[in-house]
Design an enzyme around this catalytic site. Sequence first.
Site, PDB file in Angstrom:
ATOM      1  CE1 TYR A   1      -2.945   3.195   0.870  1.00 23.00           C
ATOM      2  CE2 TYR A   1      -2.022   3.114   3.077  1.00 23.00           C
ATOM      3  CZ  TYR A   1      -2.778   3.763   2.113  1.00 23.00           C
ATOM      4  OH  TYR A   1      -3.354   4.963   2.405  1.00 23.00           O
TER       5      TYR A   1
ATOM      6  CE  LYS B   1      -2.379   6.882  -1.746  1.00 25.41           C
ATOM      7  NZ  LYS B   1      -3.474   7.411  -2.597  1.00 25.41           N
TER       8      LYS B   1
END
Length: 519
Positions: free
Chosen positions: A265, A269
């Site tokens: 994640y 990002k």
Amino acid sequence: MHFTLIILQLLFFRTRNITHWHNFQSIIMELGSIVDFLENKVMLVTGATGFLAKIFVEKILRVQPNVKKLYLLVRAADGKSALQRFNTEAVAKDLFKLLKEKHGTNLQPFLAEKVTLVAGDITCEDLGVQDSSLKAEMWRDVDVVVNAAATTNFDERYDVALNLNTFGAKNVLNFAQKCVNIKLLLHISTAYVSGEKPGLILETPYYLGESLNGRNGLDIDEEKKILEYKLKELKSHNASDELINLAMKDLGMQRANHYGWPNTYVFTKALGEMIIGHLKGDMPVVIIRPTIVTSTFKEPFPGWVEGIRTIDSLALGYAKGRLTCFLGNPEGIYDVVPADMVVNAMITAMVANANLTCSEAIYHVGSSVSNPLKFATFQKCAFRYFTDYPWIGKDGKHVMVGEVTVLNSMSSFYRYVGLRYLLPLLILRFINFILCRAFDDTYKNLNRKINFVLRLVDLYKPYLFTKCFYDDMNTEKLRRVLRVSGNEESIFYFDPRIINWDNYFEGIHLPGLRQREFK
């Protein structure tokens, strides 16, 4: 001692950057009225059924009903399905109750006038918008693009996370650059793009090809080729869907760890931030990096929350009697921030930076520097609240909670799990073998549960024992400018120093969690 060091670092960095503060101040001192800025504006919001996006949309419609248009991008087959999904996942929720009270039977006509649902997908070119006239209309009229679409699953498949969080961000930027009246792209990221690096984390950008561990060779296009090759290889061997799913999850973790990030994640990002910064050109860009987002502090009412936040899983597991220990440093600082404060910071930053040529502003929205929350405080609040208001189990009886064992290191956790779970599992395995697999199902089920918990702990370990403090100097500048620019500070509040953590958790957040679970 550690916190004193952080304060010294903070003073050093803020003294060093005083010139930058004066420059920044001169740029946005004329903030003007935020409500007035929103009047007649046209915005495109991606990920419109997500947690923050819904709060953002509700806030805009409530404080400025004269906003011209909100185009809301929703993953759906067509416009009708997108509208149905928005009505079900947003308008039907308690979140919209103030708007319902204000407009009554006129709410649907009001929404029909102000909101246009757009079926699309940020992983596709032109955001997957098929209606060419609608697309041309948006390119002509949109003033601000807010990218809130993302997958926030730490353990996401690499192909899914890279397509959404990285290349999706690129597609949103490309779309925004085609909008002839664009004033700003606001991109929602996360403070945890900084990884596990201890100390004071500044509001500074990450550049294309930069890794956290100094390893060379990070290339976004190469990452896509690696995952495509892996998928092709798996399919050529007729791998099952389950095996492909696990392999893609493992690949994401491997690639993230290879360059110094703790999970898929935050890695994807970070790559999304890099690609926006590299390709934005003259477009003003704001990157919002929230920490752990919790339930609303005040608006549209206290305690609204959706989904399970990082600390919520601890609270609910404890309340239901399923958690016999807490893993974390009691003196460690957990950085949490209510969702409405994040949204207010988004709106203020948007107004402050609109039309600033070639600017890129980054804002940490959190509490670890301005109003630190100790893990021990959260633990005590959970104990007091669920003692006074016990959870009601499926059998209708109250679940009585007690003081739990606090494991303040990974070594103590492994010792605890070893004695309490792994040793009995080993004994069960031996008995199962002697009795010709009579307890095979029990053994496999217990083994699966233990492995699942160990994987979760491995995923969340960087945040359970974090030593990061997220400097919010840029965000503090916004607060100061808002404070002196008029009387809107009470409308667009986002100062964590107004929060009393005991009152917030016991009077707002935990009751909000409880109410959501029992609906």
